[in-house]
Design a protein around this motif. Structure first.
Motif, PDB file in Angstrom:
ATOM      1  N   ASP A 142       9.553  81.341  70.141  1.00 34.54           N
ATOM      2  CA  ASP A 142       9.221  79.021  69.824  1.00 34.54           C
ATOM      3  C   ASP A 142      10.047  78.440  68.968  1.00 34.54           C
ATOM      4  O   ASP A 142       9.054  78.615  67.729  1.00 34.54           O
ATOM      5  CB  ASP A 142       8.585  79.238  70.901  1.00 34.54           C
ATOM      6  N   CYS A 143      11.062  77.999  69.068  1.00 34.22           N
ATOM      7  CA  CYS A 143      11.006  76.062  67.561  1.00 34.22           C
ATOM      8  C   CYS A 143      11.784  75.857  68.605  1.00 34.22           C
ATOM      9  O   CYS A 143      12.064  75.265  70.081  1.00 34.22           O
ATOM     10  CB  CYS A 143      11.287  77.324  66.493  1.00 34.22           C
ATOM     11  N   THR A 144      11.773  74.250  67.895  1.00 33.73           N
ATOM     12  CA  THR A 144      12.284  73.368  68.447  1.00 33.73           C
ATOM     13  C   THR A 144      13.939  73.703  68.027  1.00 33.73           C
ATOM     14  O   THR A 144      15.047  72.985  69.304  1.00 33.73           O
ATOM     15  CB  THR A 144      12.469  72.164  67.579  1.00 33.73           C
ATOM     16  N   ALA A 145      14.300  74.604  67.812  1.00 30.77           N
ATOM     17  CA  ALA A 145      15.918  74.867  67.757  1.00 30.77           C
ATOM     18  C   ALA A 145      16.303  75.557  69.092  1.00 30.77           C
ATOM     19  O   ALA A 145      17.522  74.873  69.118  1.00 30.77           O
ATOM     20  CB  ALA A 145      16.830  75.356  66.456  1.00 30.77           C
ATOM     21  N   LYS A 146      15.770  75.893  68.904  1.00 33.93           N
ATOM     22  CA  LYS A 146      15.557  76.881  70.513  1.00 33.93           C
ATOM     23  C   LYS A 146      16.214  75.599  71.428  1.00 33.93           C
ATOM     24  O   LYS A 146      17.022  75.864  72.090  1.00 33.93           O
ATOM     25  CB  LYS A 146      14.600  77.945  70.586  1.00 33.93           C
ATOM     26  N   ARG A 147      14.779  75.007  71.464  1.00 33.67           N
ATOM     27  CA  ARG A 147      14.695  73.802  72.944  1.00 33.67           C
ATOM     28  C   ARG A 147      15.894  73.106  72.779  1.00 33.67           C
ATOM     29  O   ARG A 147      16.255  72.804  73.446  1.00 33.67           O
ATOM     30  CB  ARG A 147      13.566  73.895  72.798  1.00 33.67           C
ATOM     31  N   ASN A 148      16.045  72.859  71.553  1.00 32.25           N
ATOM     32  CA  ASN A 148      17.525  71.634  71.110  1.00 32.25           C
ATOM     33  C   ASN A 148      18.975  72.310  71.813  1.00 32.25           C
ATOM     34  O   ASN A 148      19.737  72.064  72.499  1.00 32.25           O
ATOM     35  CB  ASN A 148      17.414  71.191  70.326  1.00 32.25           C
ATOM     36  N   ILE A 149      18.579  73.535  71.419  1.00 32.03           N
ATOM     37  CA  ILE A 149      20.440  74.361  71.692  1.00 32.03           C
ATOM     38  C   ILE A 149      20.248  74.306  73.320  1.00 32.03           C
ATOM     39  O   ILE A 149      21.247  74.378  73.878  1.00 32.03           O
ATOM     40  CB  ILE A 149      19.890  75.955  71.013  1.00 32.03           C
ATOM     41  N   GLY A 150      19.334  74.872  74.360  1.00 33.35           N
ATOM     42  CA  GLY A 150      18.859  74.792  75.274  1.00 33.35           C
ATOM     43  C   GLY A 150      19.500  73.239  76.044  1.00 33.35           C
ATOM     44  O   GLY A 150      20.133  73.325  77.279  1.00 33.35           O
ATOM     45  N   LYS A 151      19.200  72.185  75.477  1.00 31.77           N
ATOM     46  CA  LYS A 151      18.787  71.046  76.486  1.00 31.77           C
ATOM     47  C   LYS A 151      20.734  70.801  76.230  1.00 31.77           C
ATOM     48  O   LYS A 151      21.328  70.390  77.153  1.00 31.77           O
ATOM     49  CB  LYS A 151      18.119  69.983  75.026  1.00 31.77           C
ATOM     50  N   LEU A 152      21.302  71.147  74.708  1.00 24.30           N
ATOM     51  CA  LEU A 152      23.203  71.422  75.204  1.00 24.30           C
ATOM     52  C   LEU A 152      23.713  71.661  75.786  1.00 24.30           C
ATOM     53  O   LEU A 152      24.319  71.170  76.572  1.00 24.30           O
ATOM     54  CB  LEU A 152      22.744  70.393  73.505  1.00 24.30           C
ATOM     55  N   LEU A 153      22.977  72.846  75.984  1.00 20.87           N
ATOM     56  CA  LEU A 153      23.809  73.692  76.652  1.00 20.87           C
ATOM     57  C   LEU A 153      24.236  73.084  77.764  1.00 20.87           C
ATOM     58  O   LEU A 153      24.489  72.960  78.486  1.00 20.87           O
ATOM     59  CB  LEU A 153      22.818  74.984  76.085  1.00 20.87           C
ATOM     60  N   ALA A 154      22.664  72.712  78.443  1.00 20.14           N
ATOM     61  CA  ALA A 154      22.647  72.069  80.091  1.00 20.14           C
ATOM     62  C   ALA A 154      23.228  71.026  80.204  1.00 20.14           C
ATOM     63  O   ALA A 154      24.106  70.445  80.506  1.00 20.14           O
ATOM     64  CB  ALA A 154      21.162  72.133  80.254  1.00 20.14           C
ATOM     65  N   ASN A 155      23.098  70.329  79.077  1.00 21.67           N
ATOM     66  CA  ASN A 155      24.109  68.572  79.339  1.00 21.67           C
ATOM     67  C   ASN A 155      25.414  69.103  79.014  1.00 21.67           C
ATOM     68  O   ASN A 155      26.633  68.855  80.059  1.00 21.67           O
ATOM     69  CB  ASN A 155      24.221  68.114  78.024  1.00 21.67           C
ATOM     70  N   SER A 156      26.221  70.281  78.526  1.00 26.23           N
ATOM     71  CA  SER A 156      27.457  70.769  78.554  1.00 26.23           C
ATOM     72  C   SER A 156      28.661  71.250  79.368  1.00 26.23           C
ATOM     73  O   SER A 156      29.407  71.386  80.210  1.00 26.23           O
ATOM     74  CB  SER A 156      27.518  72.037  77.214  1.00 26.23           C
ATOM     75  N   GLU A 190       6.873  76.196  78.831  1.00 26.46           N
ATOM     76  CA  GLU A 190       6.110  76.343  77.690  1.00 26.46           C
ATOM     77  C   GLU A 190       5.609  74.483  78.321  1.00 26.46           C
ATOM     78  O   GLU A 190       4.011  74.526  77.621  1.00 26.46           O
ATOM     79  CB  GLU A 190       6.086  76.942  76.247  1.00 26.46           C
ATOM     80  N   GLU A 191       6.597  73.585  77.463  1.00 28.51           N
ATOM     81  CA  GLU A 191       6.098  72.503  77.983  1.00 28.51           C
ATOM     82  C   GLU A 191       5.204  71.681  78.849  1.00 28.51           C
ATOM     83  O   GLU A 191       4.453  71.149  79.434  1.00 28.51           O
ATOM     84  CB  GLU A 191       7.458  71.332  77.492  1.00 28.51           C
ATOM     85  N   LEU A 192       5.708  72.747  80.551  1.00 33.62           N
ATOM     86  CA  LEU A 192       5.444  72.218  81.599  1.00 33.62           C
ATOM     87  C   LEU A 192       4.184  72.589  81.674  1.00 33.62           C
ATOM     88  O   LEU A 192       3.130  71.901  82.139  1.00 33.62           O
ATOM     89  CB  LEU A 192       6.044  72.807  82.805  1.00 33.62           C
ATOM     90  N   LEU A 193       3.419  73.686  80.569  1.00 31.97           N
ATOM     91  CA  LEU A 193       2.255  74.174  80.934  1.00 31.97           C
ATOM     92  C   LEU A 193       1.351  73.536  80.346  1.00 31.97           C
ATOM     93  O   LEU A 193       0.194  73.292  80.122  1.00 31.97           O
ATOM     94  CB  LEU A 193       2.371  75.366  80.650  1.00 31.97           C
ATOM     95  N   GLU A 194       2.006  72.400  78.783  1.00 33.74           N
ATOM     96  CA  GLU A 194       1.592  71.698  77.885  1.00 33.74           C
ATOM     97  C   GLU A 194       0.938  70.844  78.374  1.00 33.74           C
ATOM     98  O   GLU A 194      -0.369  70.091  78.533  1.00 33.74           O
ATOM     99  CB  GLU A 194       1.994  71.486  76.869  1.00 33.74           C
ATOM    100  N   ASP A 195       1.469  70.696  79.789  1.00 35.70           N
ATOM    101  CA  ASP A 195       1.386  68.914  80.162  1.00 35.70           C
ATOM    102  C   ASP A 195       0.115  69.358  81.319  1.00 35.70           C
ATOM    103  O   ASP A 195      -0.490  68.473  80.635  1.00 35.70           O
ATOM    104  CB  ASP A 195       2.334  68.479  80.911  1.00 35.70           C
ATOM    105  N   VAL A 196      -0.132  70.124  81.576  1.00 29.23           N
ATOM    106  CA  VAL A 196      -1.435  70.569  82.433  1.00 29.23           C
ATOM    107  C   VAL A 196      -2.095  70.536  81.477  1.00 29.23           C
ATOM    108  O   VAL A 196      -3.512  69.987  82.073  1.00 29.23           O
ATOM    109  CB  VAL A 196      -0.509  72.240  83.297  1.00 29.23           C
ATOM    110  N   LEU A 197      -2.208  71.361  80.765  1.00 29.70           N
ATOM    111  CA  LEU A 197      -3.469  72.179  80.453  1.00 29.70           C
ATOM    112  C   LEU A 197      -3.839  71.241  79.151  1.00 29.70           C
ATOM    113  O   LEU A 197      -4.884  71.003  78.576  1.00 29.70           O
ATOM    114  CB  LEU A 197      -2.971  73.241  79.336  1.00 29.70           C
ATOM    115  N   GLY A 198      -3.049  69.728  78.465  1.00 28.15           N
ATOM    116  CA  GLY A 198      -3.641  69.233  77.380  1.00 28.15           C
ATOM    117  C   GLY A 198      -3.499  69.198  75.720  1.00 28.15           C
ATOM    118  O   GLY A 198      -3.800  69.090  75.418  1.00 28.15           O
ATOM    119  N   GLY A 199      -1.844  70.257  75.804  1.00 29.79           N
ATOM    120  CA  GLY A 199      -1.032  70.525  74.583  1.00 29.79           C
ATOM    121  C   GLY A 199      -0.716  71.973  74.500  1.00 29.79           C
ATOM    122  O   GLY A 199      -1.812  72.203  75.303  1.00 29.79           O
ATOM    123  N   LYS A 200      -0.406  71.482  73.071  1.00 30.65           N
ATOM    124  CA  LYS A 200      -0.521  73.315  73.254  1.00 30.65           C
ATOM    125  C   LYS A 200      -1.367  74.163  72.366  1.00 30.65           C
ATOM    126  O   LYS A 200      -1.552  75.080  72.242  1.00 30.65           O
ATOM    127  CB  LYS A 200       0.504  72.688  71.163  1.00 30.65           C
TER     128      LYS A 200
END
Length: 275
Positions: free
Chosen positions: A87-101, A110-120
């Motif tokens: 896990d790293c921000t590059a991996k997530r940013n690549i995923g986002k750009l791929l989705a937009n493309s 992981e972000e969904l879980l972080e949101d529910v549990l209260g953070g990293k």
């Protein structure tokens, strides 16, 4: 790898016997600026912002990238894509750009879980105290999200940690984004407010911890349908350093490999062989 499209659903919940549940998803949609032709940010270097995860609407593919993806993956629609790896921000940013493309939705488990549990920190504590529960949450999430079809899902390590979850990844295309561990270590330190250059001992410890995790999981990452390595992309493009690799370089390599996968699938089907 079974590249079959599943019926799309609009909403869902993660749930587990550990009493962890995720609230209703709010799916990202392709940014309006795509149609307006605004092409920004995508040429940034992977390491230019080691702890800056960019909003999906700021990661706009260039016209050239949109054209290439349309030509390469035209028959690929509604097949979910699962991004695995350290896990790293590059991996997530690549995923986002791929989705937009490819005009897909993007979600990060992981972000969904972080949101529910209260953070990293809360998510980290949950993983350490109840690994079985964490894997069950990941299983339930994969089951629900698999049915969505046109989705890029950035997965946590739970997606490759047992055979059940690995089996669920076969409902789509799994992609291992292999990043330098130093890049991920920088992310880890920056998230705690530590600068690697000012605390070399902390950087060494973070890198060592990530290397141990990497060694434990690399064979499972390697089961993925596609592997895209930052180091390999840098070498293929003739760069002297991985620092020269851009997000768009990575997405273009992913698209090329998806195109190869589609061609292989077509040839196997024409030969009457399972794929």
């Amino acid at each position: 790898m079974a590249m079959r499209a599943a019926p799309a659903v609009a909403t869902g919940f993660f749930s587990s016997p550990s009493s962890v549940s995720l609230r209703r998803f709010s799916f990202a949609t392709p940014p309006a600026s795509l149609s307006a032709g605004r092409c920004i940010i995508h040429r940034r270097r992977l390491r230019a912002f080691p702890s800056s995860e960019l909003p999906q609407e700021e990661l706009n593919p260039s016209v050239d990238l949109l054209r290439k993806t349309a030509e390469a993956v035209g028959d690929f629609r509604k097949t979910p894509i699962y991004i695995v790896g350290t896990d790293c921000t590059a991996k997530r940013n690549i995923g986002k750009l791929l989705a937009n493309s490819i005009i897909y939705r993007y979600l990060c488990s992981e972000e969904l879980l972080e949101d529910v549990l209260g953070g990293k920190d809360a998510l980290r504590a949950f993983k350490e105290s109840d690994e079985k529960g964490y894997l069950e949450v990941e299983t339930e999430g994969l089951k629900q999200l698999t049915s969505m079809g046109s989705l890029v899902l950035c997965c946590g390590d739970g997606a490759v940690m047992n055979s059940t979850n690995l089996g669920l990844l076969r409902h789509g295309v799994s992609i291992w984004i292999d990043v330098p561990l130093e890049m991920a270590a920088n992310d880890m330190l920056k998230s705690t407010g530590t600068q690697a250059t000012k605390d070399p001992d902390a950087f060494s410890q973070a890198t060592s911890k990530l290397r141990q995790q990497y060694e434990e999981l690399k064979e499972r990452y390697g089961i993925s349908d596609i592997t895209v390595s930052v180091q390999n992309v840098a070498s293929q493009l003739g760069y002297s350093s991985v620092d020269s690799v851009t997000l768009e370089d990575m997405v273009l390599e992913i698209v090329k490999q998806i195109e190869r996968l589609i061609r292989t699938k077509a040839m196997m089907e024409a030969a009457g062989k399972p794929f």
